[in-house]
Enzyme design. Structure first.
Site, short mmCIF file in Angstrom:
data_model
loop_
_atom_site.label_atom_id
_atom_site.label_comp_id
_atom_site.label_asym_id
_atom_site.label_seq_id
_atom_site.Cartn_x
_atom_site.Cartn_y
_atom_site.Cartn_z
CG ASP A 1 25.15 32.22 12.50
OD1 ASP A 1 24.91 33.04 11.61
OD2 ASP A 1 25.20 31.00 12.33
CB THR B 1 21.68 29.73 9.55
OG1 THR B 1 21.23 30.85 8.83
CG2 THR B 1 21.17 28.46 8.96
#
Lengths: 788, 361
Positions: free
Chosen positions: A77, A79
Site C-alpha cells: 500500500d 499511504t
C-alpha cells in the site's frame, strides 16, 4: 488356500508396522515446535521496536515463517505503508486562488492569528465558507485537557480521528483562523477569525468509505440555512459538481491545481457545498432515517441515498496535504529490489501522487521506462478496448524484444537491460479483467500478465480494496504459483492482506484492522527488510534443513532393518530393540535438530541484511528441490548400507571377544544402532555453522544420554518386560575391542563423503576468493564478530 | 581443539522508559538469546585445516589396520563339516532319520599346532535362529526361575507351551530346537591308542546370563522336584534337570542351553561349544598331528538343507579370525591418505596459479 491369503495379509501388515518409521511422524511435531518457538524470535527482535508506538513486531501466525524467505512478489500500500501517514497541511486553493501556509510552523499554536502568505485573494466570503467547510466536514473529536488554570479552551485542544487527513485539515483551518472547538449538544462549535463562536447543528454525517471516497455533513446554521459540505477525492467530487459552464471553467482551474499538487506528492482533496431547501431536507431526512432503519441491504440503501444527496454541489476549493515518506522506505525498496523481489504498489491514490511517491522511494528510477495503462492514455481513442488492445500488444512487443526468452536469466537481466515500470489504474484494470464477454478478455489478461512479469516495478493506482485483492489473486495464480506478500496499514488493505500468502500489517495510524488481520505486524515499512532478508532467509534454511534431515535420519534408521529382512527369512524380525525403535526419534536424535532449526545462522544476520543478493540464493524453494533431496537420500542410503554391511562383515567370525563368547542378534542390532545414532548426530554437527552453548549441550548431551540410557536399559531385569532381550547387551558389546574399532570405523566411513564434499566446496570457494591459505590447523574456528 | 567463548557483554541501548511511566514497556528484552546474538563459533573447514586431518587419519588407521590384520592372520582356525551330505563322508549313514542313536567319526590333521587356549565351536548354516516367530518363542521369566511362569508359561511359547496337559519347561521353539549333537576330540598320537582331549563345558556362556538372567526354580530338595509338574520339550530326549551331572550346570543354568538361547544374528552362525585350556607353556594345547572327531549325530539339518560344522580356533585380543576389520582399516586409511595427497597437490597447484581460475575436480 485361505490360510495363504491370510498369511499374506498379516505379513503385509507386519511389514507396515516394521517400516512405518520411515514416515517421520515425529517430524510434524518437531516442525510445529520449531515454527511456534521460532516465531518468538520475530516478536523479540528489538530492531522491530518502535519508540513512538512503544511496540515491537506482532506475530499472529507461526505457520509462515519460512514463506518469508520465499517471497517473489510484494504488494504494498502507499499511504501509511510507504509513507508516514502523518499529514501536514501544505496549501489550499479557493476558487482557483492558491494559498500557501507557513509550512514550517505546523504546530499551529502560535499561528492562530499569524500572518498568512496570500499570493492572491479570493472572495472573502468564499474563503470563509471554505474554511468553515474544513471545520465542519469531518469526524474529528476533540479531547480537552482539563487543566485547572487553563484560561482558554483552545490552548490545549487535541484532535482525534480515525483519519490523519482530517486532523491535518482541521489543523490547517485553525492556522487560517477557524478553530473547531468541539461538539456540544449536537452542535458543532467553530471559533472564527473574529474569535466568535459559531454554532452549527449537526444533522447528518454521511460517513467516509473507501468506495465512495468522499464524506459529507449536513448542518444547520444559526440562521436556519441547511448546508451540505462534502469533501473527497477529486475523481469522486468533480462529477458531482453542478454542471454550469462557470463552474466548469472554475473546475478546470481547480483541476490544474490539483494535478500540480499531486505531482509534488501531495494528497489532494476537493471541498464542495450545496444549499438544501427545507423541503428537500425533509425528504432527505426521511430517506436517510429510512435507510438507517432498514433491516435488509442497509449498506446498499444507504449508499443509494448518499448518492442521491451528493449531487449538484458547488465546488469551493481544494486542499493539499503532504504525506512524508517513511524512514528508510527508499533503502528498503532498493534492498528488496536487489534481493530479486518484485515490488508492486497498490494504492487508492491518484496516479500522479502515487507516481511521485514511487520516484521518491526509488521504486522507479530515472532510467526506468514507464509504460502507462491509464484512463488518460486510453481515453484519447473512441473505442477504449481497441486502444487498450493496441497498447497491450505494443508494450508486449517492446518487452519481448528487450528480454531474452529464457526466464532463468530474468533476474540477471534486470541489471543489464533497460528497466521497465508499469502504471495501471483501477478503471483500466477492470476493463482488462472483466471487459466484454468476448473471448478477447482472457487474451487481454494473459498479455497483461506477460507485461507485468517483465516489469521491475508495477504501480496500480486508484484501486478499490477489492481490486487490490483481485490483483494479488491474479499474481498468485500465475504459472509456478509465486509466493506473494502484501503489506498495508489500513482497513482498505485487509482484503489484499488476506488474499496473499503472507500478509503483513503496519501498526499505523489508521486503526489496527490491518495488523489484526495480518500474519505479521510490524511498526514500520523499513522493518520488512530485516523480516524478509534475515528472518525469512534463516527460517527457510532452518526448516528446509530440518525436513531433509528428518527424512535422511529415518531412512538411515530403517534401511538396515530393511536389509536385515533378507537375512532373517523375511520374517519381519526387527533389527533394533523396541525401546530403541521408540526412542530414536523422540529422545536420541530430536533435540539436536530442534536446536539447530531454532538457532542456526549459516550466514550472519548482519551479512544477510547488508547483502540482499543472498536472498536470491534460496529463491524458488532452492533447498527443497529434487537435487538436494536426491543428495540427502543418496547419503542416507549409503550410510544405511554401510551400517548394516559393516556390522554384517564384522559378524563373519567366531567371536568378537577375547574370551570367545558369542554375540546374538540383539548385539548385532545394538552395534548398528550405536553407529547410527552417532553418525546422524555428527552429521548434524558437521552441518552446524553456528555453535552456541545450546548446540553443544544438546548434541553432546544426546549422545551421552544414548550411552547412559543403553547402560540403564540393559542393566536391570525389568519386571514388566516379557523378554529380557537387552539384558547386558550394551555393556557386553562395549567390552569388545573389535566392536569399538568397528564402530569408529563405520562412523568415519559414513561421514567420509560428507567431509569430502565440504572440503571440496571450501577449497573451491575459498581459494577462488583468497589464494593464500592460512597456516594449517586441525580445526580453525573463526570468531563471529557479534557487535551490537 | 581449542574452544573458547567470548562472552558477550549485554549492552542496553536506546532510551529507557520514563521512570514511573504508567505505560507498560513493551520493548523486547535486549538479551543475547532473544536477539539471536548468542556467542557462537563458526567452524570453518578449509583445505588448510582438513588436509592434515586426512593425513592424520591415514597415519592412525593404517597401523591399526596392519596390527589387526597381522593379529587376525596369526589366529589358527580349522573348520570341519560333518553334515554328511557327501556319500563318502562317514556321517552319511546318519542322514536317515531312523538311525538313532548314530555315531560317526571324522579324521582330520592339524598342519600347525594350536597354542594358547583353543575354543571349539559348532556352526550351523541355513538355520534361521533370527526368525521373528522363533526369536520371540521363549519365556524369560520362566527361565529366570519364576515359579508361576514355570507352571504357566507365556503365550509366546505356543505351540511349544504345553504337552500332554503339562507345561513345558523350558517352553518355546528355541528351547525345543536345542542343539544336541555330542562332539568328542581325540589325538591320534604315536601310541597305539588315541588320547582324548579334555573339553571344558563351563565358562562358555555370558557371565550375566549364567548368574542373573537364567535361574533354576526355587524350592524342593532335588532339581527334579523343583521341576515337578512340568514336562520336557517335545524334541528333547531327556528332561531339563538331566542335562548335566554337575548341579551348577544343570537345569536352566546349563551353559550349552544358555548359549543356545542367545539367538544368532544371521542364518549362518557359530556357537561356542567347549573350551580346551592350555596345559603348560611348554606344550602346545593342540600339537600338530592327526585327530579324530567322535560325533553323536542327533541333530537333523538335512531336511532344511542345513549344514553342521565343528570349528577349532585360537583367539586374540580382538576375538576370532576376522580379516574384514584389518582390511577395512587399511583401505580407509589409504584412501584418506591418498585423498590428502591429491587435495594437497590440487591446493598447491591452485595456490601457485593465478587466482582467477576456478578449481574443478
Amino acid at each position: 488356500e485361505s490360510l495363504k491369503v491370510l498369511k499374506m495379509f498379516t505379513d503385509f501388515l507386519s511389514f507396515m508396522v516394521l517400516f512405518n518409521f520411515i514416515i517421520p511422524v515425529s517430524m510434524y511435531v518437531t516442525v510445529e515446535m520449531q515454527k511456534f518457538l521460532g516465531s518468538f524470535f520475530i516478536s523479540w527482535d528489538k530492531d522491530f521496536y518502535d519508540e513512538e508506538i512503544n511496540e515491537g513486531a506482532l506475530v499472529n501466525t507461526s505457520d509462515l515463517n519460512e514463506e518469508l524467505g520465499q517471497v517473489d512478489y510484494i504488494f504494498t500500500d502507499k499511504t501509511g505503508t510507504l509513507t508516514e501517514n502523518s499529514m501536514e497541511f501544505i496549501e489550499c486553493c479557493i476558487d482557483g486562488h492558491k494559498y500557501k501556509g507557513a509550512a514550517q510552523d505546523t504546530d499551529g499554536l502560535s499561528q492562530t492569528d499569524g500572518p498568512l502568505t496570500y499570493f492572491d485573494k479570493a472572495d472573502k466570503n468564499r474563503e470563509e465558507l471554505f474554511l468553515r467547510a474544513l471545520c465542519l466536514c469531518h469526524t474529528v473529536e476533540v479531547k480537552t485537557n482539563d487543566t485547572v488554570d487553563g484560561p482558554t479552551e483552545s490552548a490545549a485542544l487535541t484532535y482525534m480521528s480515525s483519519s490523519p487527513d482530517e486532523i491535518a485539515l482541521v489543523k490547517g483551518a485553525k492556522k487560517y483562523g477557524f478553530t473547531f472547538v468541539g461538539i456540544r449538544n449536537g452542535h458543532m462549535r467553530v471559533e472564527n477569525q473574529r474569535k466568535e463562536i459559531e454554532e452549527y447543528e449537526l444533522l447528518h454525517t454521511l460517513n467516509f468509505d473507501a468506495v465512495r471516497r468522499r464524506m459529507s455533513v449536513i448542518v444547520k446554521t444559526q440562521a436556519g440555512d441547511i448546508l451540505l459540505f462534502c469533501k473527497g477525492a477529486d475523481s469522486a467530487v468533480f462529477p458531482r459538481v453542478q454542471n454550469h459552464e462557470i463552474e466548469l471553467t472554475k473546475a478546470h482551474v481547480e483541476r490544474a491545481h490539483v494535478e500540480r499538487n499531486a505531482m509534488d506528492g501531495y494528497r489532494t482533496l476537493c471541498v464542495a457545498f450545496k444549499e438544501i431547501t427545507p423541503d428537500d431536507y425533509e425528504r432527505i431526512n426521511r430517506q436517510l432515517i429510512e435507510a438507517k432503519m432498514a433491516l435488509q441491504d442497509r449498506e446498499e440503501k444507504m449508499e443509494k441515498v448518499f448518492d442521491d444527496i451528493e449531487t449538484n454541489m458547488n465546488l469551493i476549493g481544494a486542499t493539499a496535504v503532504e504525506d512524508k515518506l517513511q524512514d528508510e522506505a527508499a533503502e528498503t525498496i532498493e534492498a528488496l529490489h536487489s534481493a530479486g523481489l518484485k515490488v508492486w504498489v497498490l494504492t487508492g491514490d491518484k496516479m500522479e501522487t502515487a507516481k511521485s511517491t514511487c520516484y521518491a522511494c526509488r521504486l522507479f528510477q530515472t532510467s526506468t521506462e514507464l509504460l502507462e495503462l491509464t484512463t488518460k492514455t486510453i481515453e484519447e481513442s473512441e473505442r477504449k478496448e481497441d486502444r487498450l488492445h493496441e497498447l497491450l500488444i505494443e508494450y508486449r512487443k517492446k518487452l519481448l524484444h528487450d528480454f531474452p526468452k529464457s526466464t532463468r536469466s530474468l533476474k540477471k537481466a534486470w541489471t543489464e537491460h533497460q528497466e521497465y515500470g508499469l502504471i495501471i489504474d483501477g478503471s483500466t484494470l477492470s476493463l482488462i479483467l472483466n471487459s466484454s464477454q468476448d473471448s478477447s478478455s482472457n487474451n487481454y489478461k494473459s498479455i497483461f500478465l506477460q507485461i507485468c512479469m517483465k516489469c521491475t516495478a508495477v504501480l496500480c493506482c486508484r484501486m478499490a480494496p477489492l481490486q487490490k485483492a483481485q490483483i494479488v489473486r491474479m499474481v498468485k495464480n500465475l504459472k509456478g504459483s509465486p509466493i506473494t506478500l502484501s503489506i498495508g496499514d489500513g482497513a482498505n488493505d485487509v482484503s489484499m492482506i488476506l488474499e496473499s500468502h503472507v500478509g503483513i500489517g503496519i501498526k499505523g495510524k489508521e486503526g489496527r484492522q490491518a495488523a489484526r488481520n495480518s500474519d505479521y505486524a510490524v511498526p514500520k515499512f523499513k522493518h520488512l527488510k530485516k523480516l524478509l532478508l534475515a528472518h525469512g532467509h534463516l527460517y527457510y534454511v532452518r526448516i528446509a534443513h530440518l525436513v531433509q534431515y528428518f527424512f535422511y535420519k529415518n531412512l538411515c534408521f530403517i534401511l538396515p532393518q530393511f536389509l536385515y529382512q533378507f537375512f532373517c527369512g523375511f520374517s519381519q524380525q526387527p533389527l533394533y530393540d523396541a525401546a530403541y525403535l521408540t526412542m530414536y526419534n523422540i529422545c536420541f536424535t530430536s533435540l539436536p535438530i530442534l536446536a539447530y532449526s531454532l538457532l542456526e545462522q549459516h550466514i550472519n544476520i548482519d551479512t544477510l541484511t547488508s547483502d540482499p543478493r543472498l536472498y536470491m540464493k534460496i529463491s524458488g524453494n532452492a533447498m527443497l528441490q529434487l537435487g538436494p533431496f536426491l543428495y540427502w537420500t543418496f547419503l542416507a542410503a549409503f550410510e544405511g548400507t554401510v551400517f548394516f554391511f559393516g556390522t554384517y562383515f564384522l559378524f563373519q567370525t567366531s567371536s568378537l571377544e577375547e574370551n570367545a563368547k558369542v554375540y546374538g542378534n540383539w548385539t548385532f542390532g545394538t552395534i548398528v544402532f550405536t553407529v547410527l545414532v552417532f553418525t546422524v548426530t555428527l552429521k548434524l554437527a558437521l552441518d552446524t555453522r553456528f555453535w552456541t552453548w545450546i548446540n553443544h549441550f544438546v548434541i553432546w548431551g544426546s549422545l551421552a544420554f544414548y550411552v547412559f540410557f543403553s547402560f540403564f536399559w540393559g542393566g536391570i531385569i525389568w519386571p514388566f518386560l516379557k523378554q529380557q532381550r537387552m539384558y547386558f547387551v550394551f555393556a557386553q558389546m562395549l567390552s569388545s575391542v573389535s566392536t569399538w574399532l568397528a564402530i569408529v570405523l563405520l562412523i568415519f566411513i559414513s561421514l567420509f563423503p560428507e567431509i569430502l564434499l565440504i572440503v571440496l566446496k571450501n577449497v573451491r570457494r575459498r581459494s577462488a576468493r583468497n589464494p593464500n591459505l592460512e597456516l594449517p590447523m586441525l580445526l580453525s574456528y573463526k570468531h563471529i564478530d557479534n557487535g551490537y | 581443539m581449542a574452544m573458547n567463548y567470548n562472552a558477550k557483554d549485554e549492552v542496553d541501548g536506546g532510551p529507557q522508559c520514563p521512570p514511573g511511566g504508567p505505560a507498560k514497556n513493551r520493548r523486547p528484552d535486549n538479551t543475547a538469546f532473544k536477539q539471536q546474538r548468542l556467542p557462537a563459533w563458526q567452524p570453518i573447514l578449509t583445505a588448510g585445516t582438513v588436509l592434515p586431518t586426512f593425513f592424520i587419519i591415514g597415519l592412525i588407521f593404517i597401523p591399526i589396520g596392519i596390527g589387526i590384520f597381522v593379529t587376525s592372520n596369526n589366529i589358527r582356525e580349522i573348520e570341519i563339516d560333518y553334515t554328511g551330505t557327501d556319500p563318502s563322508s562317514p556321517c552319511n549313514k546318519c542322514l536317515s532319520p531312523n538311525a538313532t542313536p548314530c555315531y560317526c567319526t571324522i579324521n582330520f590333521t592339524l598342519e600347525q599346532s594350536f597354542e594358547g587356549n583353543v575354543f571349539m565351536y559348532y556352526g550351523l548354516s541355513n538355520f534361521y535362529q533370527n526368525h521373528r516367530r522363533y526369536v520371540k518363542s521363549r519365556d524369560d521369566s520362566q527361565l529366570n526361575g519364576d515359579s508361576s511362569a514355570l507352571l504357566n508359561p507365556s503365550k509366546e511359547c505356543e505351540p511349544y507351551r504345553r504337552n500332554e496337559d503339562k507345561p513345558i519347561a523350558p517352553c518355546g521353539a528355541i528351547a525345543n530346537s536345542m542343539f544336541n549333537d555330542t562332539l568328542e576330540l581325540f589325538l591320534v598320537g604315536n601310541e597305539s591308542y588315541p588320547t582324548p582331549i579334555p573339553l571344558k563345558k563351563k565358562g562358555i556362556a555370558w557371565w550375566t546370563d549364567k548368574n542373573v538372567k537364567f535361574r533354576n526354580p526355587s524350592g524342593g530338595e532335588s532339581l527334579k522336584e523343583r521341576f515337578k509338574g512340568t514336562t520336557k520339550p517335545v524334541n528333547w530326549v531327556k528332561p531339563v534337570y538331566m542335562l548335566d551331572s554337575e548341579p551348577d550346570n544343570n537345569g536352566f543354568i546349563n551353559e550349552d542351553f544358555i548359549v543356545w538361547m542367545r539367538t544368532a544374528a544371521l542364518p549362518t552362525f557359530r556357537k561356542l561349544y567347549r573350551l580346551i585350556e592350555r596345559k603348560s607353556d611348554l606344550h602346545p594345547t593342540l600339537p600338530a598331528g592327526r585327530y579324530y572327531l567322535n560325533i553323536t549325530y542327533n541333530y537333523p539339518v538335512h531336511s532344511f538343507d542345513g549344514r553342521k560344522r565343528m570349528i577349532l580356533s585360537t583367539i586374540s585380543w580382538m576375538g576370532g579370525k576376522n580379516p574384514f576389520l584389518g582390511i577395512a582399516y587399511i583401505a580407509i586409511g589409504s584412501i584418506s591418505f591418498l585423498l590428502g595427497v591429491v587435495l594437497l597437490v590440487i591446493n598447491h597447484k591452485y595456490r601457485n596459479s593465478s587466482n582467477t581460475a576456478d578449481i574443478t575436480i
